[in-house]
Design a protein around this motif. Structure first.
Motif, PDB file in Angstrom:
ATOM      1  N   MET A  23     -19.202 -47.529  54.951  1.00  0.00           N
ATOM      2  CA  MET A  23     -20.629 -47.511  54.623  1.00  0.00           C
ATOM      3  C   MET A  23     -20.832 -47.503  53.109  1.00  0.00           C
ATOM      4  O   MET A  23     -21.713 -48.198  52.594  1.00  0.00           O
ATOM      5  CB  MET A  23     -21.303 -46.298  55.258  1.00  0.00           C
ATOM      6  CG  MET A  23     -21.475 -46.423  56.759  1.00  0.00           C
ATOM      7  SD  MET A  23     -22.105 -44.912  57.537  1.00  0.00           S
ATOM      8  CE  MET A  23     -23.595 -44.616  56.630  1.00  0.00           C
ATOM      9  N   PHE A  24     -20.024 -46.732  52.409  1.00  0.00           N
ATOM     10  CA  PHE A  24     -20.096 -46.672  50.948  1.00  0.00           C
ATOM     11  C   PHE A  24     -19.818 -48.056  50.357  1.00  0.00           C
ATOM     12  O   PHE A  24     -20.521 -48.508  49.445  1.00  0.00           O
ATOM     13  CB  PHE A  24     -19.083 -45.640  50.436  1.00  0.00           C
ATOM     14  CG  PHE A  24     -19.063 -45.452  48.953  1.00  0.00           C
ATOM     15  CD1 PHE A  24     -20.091 -44.795  48.302  1.00  0.00           C
ATOM     16  CD2 PHE A  24     -17.989 -45.909  48.194  1.00  0.00           C
ATOM     17  CE1 PHE A  24     -20.062 -44.602  46.928  1.00  0.00           C
ATOM     18  CE2 PHE A  24     -17.948 -45.715  46.831  1.00  0.00           C
ATOM     19  CZ  PHE A  24     -18.991 -45.059  46.195  1.00  0.00           C
ATOM     20  N   GLU A  25     -18.821 -48.739  50.912  1.00  0.00           N
ATOM     21  CA  GLU A  25     -18.475 -50.081  50.447  1.00  0.00           C
ATOM     22  C   GLU A  25     -19.625 -51.063  50.683  1.00  0.00           C
ATOM     23  O   GLU A  25     -19.896 -51.928  49.844  1.00  0.00           O
ATOM     24  CB  GLU A  25     -17.216 -50.566  51.163  1.00  0.00           C
ATOM     25  CG  GLU A  25     -16.775 -51.959  50.753  1.00  0.00           C
ATOM     26  CD  GLU A  25     -15.524 -52.417  51.472  1.00  0.00           C
ATOM     27  OE1 GLU A  25     -14.965 -53.441  51.059  1.00  0.00           O
ATOM     28  OE2 GLU A  25     -15.084 -51.756  52.450  1.00  0.00           O
ATOM     29  N   ASN A  26     -20.304 -50.938  51.802  1.00  0.00           N
ATOM     30  CA  ASN A  26     -21.372 -51.872  52.146  1.00  0.00           C
ATOM     31  C   ASN A  26     -22.703 -51.577  51.465  1.00  0.00           C
ATOM     32  O   ASN A  26     -23.462 -52.504  51.164  1.00  0.00           O
ATOM     33  CB  ASN A  26     -21.586 -51.888  53.669  1.00  0.00           C
ATOM     34  CG  ASN A  26     -20.392 -52.455  54.401  1.00  0.00           C
ATOM     35  OD1 ASN A  26     -19.617 -53.229  53.858  1.00  0.00           O
ATOM     36  ND2 ASN A  26     -20.222 -52.048  55.644  1.00  0.00           N
ATOM     37  N   THR A  27     -23.008 -50.316  51.246  1.00  0.00           N
ATOM     38  CA  THR A  27     -24.328 -49.960  50.718  1.00  0.00           C
ATOM     39  C   THR A  27     -24.379 -49.830  49.198  1.00  0.00           C
ATOM     40  O   THR A  27     -25.452 -49.957  48.612  1.00  0.00           O
ATOM     41  CB  THR A  27     -24.832 -48.635  51.336  1.00  0.00           C
ATOM     42  OG1 THR A  27     -23.919 -47.580  51.019  1.00  0.00           O
ATOM     43  CG2 THR A  27     -24.999 -48.757  52.836  1.00  0.00           C
ATOM     44  N   THR A  28     -23.245 -49.607  48.563  1.00  0.00           N
ATOM     45  CA  THR A  28     -23.267 -49.377  47.115  1.00  0.00           C
ATOM     46  C   THR A  28     -23.605 -50.620  46.299  1.00  0.00           C
ATOM     47  O   THR A  28     -24.450 -50.525  45.397  1.00  0.00           O
ATOM     48  CB  THR A  28     -21.943 -48.740  46.648  1.00  0.00           C
ATOM     49  OG1 THR A  28     -21.777 -47.499  47.345  1.00  0.00           O
ATOM     50  CG2 THR A  28     -21.945 -48.487  45.149  1.00  0.00           C
ATOM     51  N   PRO A  29     -23.011 -51.793  46.554  1.00  0.00           N
ATOM     52  CA  PRO A  29     -23.362 -52.951  45.718  1.00  0.00           C
ATOM     53  C   PRO A  29     -24.859 -53.277  45.673  1.00  0.00           C
ATOM     54  O   PRO A  29     -25.399 -53.502  44.578  1.00  0.00           O
ATOM     55  CB  PRO A  29     -22.533 -54.092  46.320  1.00  0.00           C
ATOM     56  CG  PRO A  29     -21.331 -53.397  46.887  1.00  0.00           C
ATOM     57  CD  PRO A  29     -21.891 -52.109  47.452  1.00  0.00           C
ATOM     58  N   PRO A  30     -25.583 -53.239  46.817  1.00  0.00           N
ATOM     59  CA  PRO A  30     -27.022 -53.482  46.713  1.00  0.00           C
ATOM     60  C   PRO A  30     -27.756 -52.411  45.905  1.00  0.00           C
ATOM     61  O   PRO A  30     -28.712 -52.723  45.177  1.00  0.00           O
ATOM     62  CB  PRO A  30     -27.512 -53.485  48.173  1.00  0.00           C
ATOM     63  CG  PRO A  30     -26.306 -53.706  49.003  1.00  0.00           C
ATOM     64  CD  PRO A  30     -25.143 -53.174  48.220  1.00  0.00           C
ATOM     65  N   LEU A  31     -27.302 -51.166  45.997  1.00  0.00           N
ATOM     66  CA  LEU A  31     -27.934 -50.111  45.202  1.00  0.00           C
ATOM     67  C   LEU A  31     -27.653 -50.289  43.716  1.00  0.00           C
ATOM     68  O   LEU A  31     -28.536 -50.065  42.876  1.00  0.00           O
ATOM     69  CB  LEU A  31     -27.477 -48.727  45.673  1.00  0.00           C
ATOM     70  CG  LEU A  31     -28.103 -48.239  46.970  1.00  0.00           C
ATOM     71  CD1 LEU A  31     -27.406 -46.975  47.464  1.00  0.00           C
ATOM     72  CD2 LEU A  31     -29.597 -47.987  46.783  1.00  0.00           C
ATOM     73  N   LEU A  32     -26.439 -50.701  43.377  1.00  0.00           N
ATOM     74  CA  LEU A  32     -26.118 -50.974  41.970  1.00  0.00           C
ATOM     75  C   LEU A  32     -27.002 -52.091  41.436  1.00  0.00           C
ATOM     76  O   LEU A  32     -27.516 -52.008  40.309  1.00  0.00           O
ATOM     77  CB  LEU A  32     -24.642 -51.333  41.817  1.00  0.00           C
ATOM     78  CG  LEU A  32     -23.635 -50.218  42.078  1.00  0.00           C
ATOM     79  CD1 LEU A  32     -22.216 -50.767  42.089  1.00  0.00           C
ATOM     80  CD2 LEU A  32     -23.781 -49.097  41.061  1.00  0.00           C
ATOM     81  N   THR A  33     -27.188 -53.129  42.245  1.00  0.00           N
ATOM     82  CA  THR A  33     -28.053 -54.244  41.849  1.00  0.00           C
ATOM     83  C   THR A  33     -29.486 -53.762  41.675  1.00  0.00           C
ATOM     84  O   THR A  33     -30.164 -54.134  40.710  1.00  0.00           O
ATOM     85  CB  THR A  33     -27.987 -55.374  42.905  1.00  0.00           C
ATOM     86  OG1 THR A  33     -26.639 -55.833  42.972  1.00  0.00           O
ATOM     87  CG2 THR A  33     -28.901 -56.522  42.544  1.00  0.00           C
ATOM     88  N   GLU A  34     -29.938 -52.928  42.593  1.00  0.00           N
ATOM     89  CA  GLU A  34     -31.306 -52.398  42.528  1.00  0.00           C
ATOM     90  C   GLU A  34     -31.502 -51.545  41.271  1.00  0.00           C
ATOM     91  O   GLU A  34     -32.511 -51.674  40.572  1.00  0.00           O
ATOM     92  CB  GLU A  34     -31.567 -51.572  43.789  1.00  0.00           C
ATOM     93  CG  GLU A  34     -32.981 -51.137  43.952  1.00  0.00           C
ATOM     94  CD  GLU A  34     -33.217 -50.380  45.262  1.00  0.00           C
ATOM     95  OE1 GLU A  34     -34.180 -49.600  45.288  1.00  0.00           O
ATOM     96  OE2 GLU A  34     -32.444 -50.554  46.225  1.00  0.00           O
ATOM     97  N   ILE A  35     -30.538 -50.683  40.979  1.00  0.00           N
ATOM     98  CA  ILE A  35     -30.628 -49.847  39.775  1.00  0.00           C
ATOM     99  C   ILE A  35     -30.718 -50.719  38.534  1.00  0.00           C
ATOM    100  O   ILE A  35     -31.577 -50.504  37.669  1.00  0.00           O
ATOM    101  CB  ILE A  35     -29.426 -48.872  39.697  1.00  0.00           C
ATOM    102  CG1 ILE A  35     -29.543 -47.804  40.786  1.00  0.00           C
ATOM    103  CG2 ILE A  35     -29.320 -48.231  38.310  1.00  0.00           C
ATOM    104  CD1 ILE A  35     -28.290 -46.967  40.986  1.00  0.00           C
ATOM    105  N   ARG A  36     -29.843 -51.717  38.429  1.00  0.00           N
ATOM    106  CA  ARG A  36     -29.852 -52.601  37.253  1.00  0.00           C
ATOM    107  C   ARG A  36     -31.176 -53.371  37.157  1.00  0.00           C
ATOM    108  O   ARG A  36     -31.767 -53.484  36.091  1.00  0.00           O
ATOM    109  CB  ARG A  36     -28.677 -53.563  37.274  1.00  0.00           C
ATOM    110  CG  ARG A  36     -28.651 -54.465  36.023  1.00  0.00           C
ATOM    111  CD  ARG A  36     -27.392 -55.268  35.874  1.00  0.00           C
ATOM    112  NE  ARG A  36     -26.192 -54.481  35.704  1.00  0.00           N
ATOM    113  CZ  ARG A  36     -25.824 -53.883  34.565  1.00  0.00           C
ATOM    114  NH1 ARG A  36     -26.572 -53.968  33.497  1.00  0.00           N
ATOM    115  NH2 ARG A  36     -24.691 -53.220  34.499  1.00  0.00           N
TER     116      ARG A  36
END
Length: 109
Positions: A23-36
């Protein structure tokens, strides 16, 4: 820099750890993109919310370094303080793959 807190991971049942890491692998990249994205748009409130969400995931898996950066980003977003945001987001992007690799190497069967 210490990426993980093994004591946090030891508190989790071993049977659910692989699923949490996935779940961490799947959900983190979109959150990183959202933060940026929100940081680039100076949408501090939305950036703080995304950082808060990622911080929770990081803390549950003992990803201390990422959680600490998210904590700072959340605070800065809540205060509309843009100072030093980009280097923090860059660092978060940099250590995510390292953190994920360490989780996968040490905690997956």
């Amino acid at each position: 820099m210490k990426l993980l807190a093994p004591e946090a991971l030891q508190q989790l049942p071993a049977v659910i750890l692989p699923r949490l890491i996935q779940m961490f692998e799947n959900t983190t990249p979109p959150l990183l993109t959202e933060i940026r994205h929100h940081a680039n748009d100076a949408n501090w409130h939305a950036m703080a919310q995304a950082a808060h969400k990622l911080k929770g995931s990081c803390m549950s898996l003992g990803a201390e370094a990422m959680a600490e950066i998210c904590k700072v980003l959340q605070y800065k977003g809540e205060q509309a303080d843009s100072s030093g945001i980009n280097p923090l987001v860059d660092e978060l992007d940099k250590i995510y793959p390292e953190t994920l690799a360490e989780l996968q190497q040490n905690y997956l069967p």
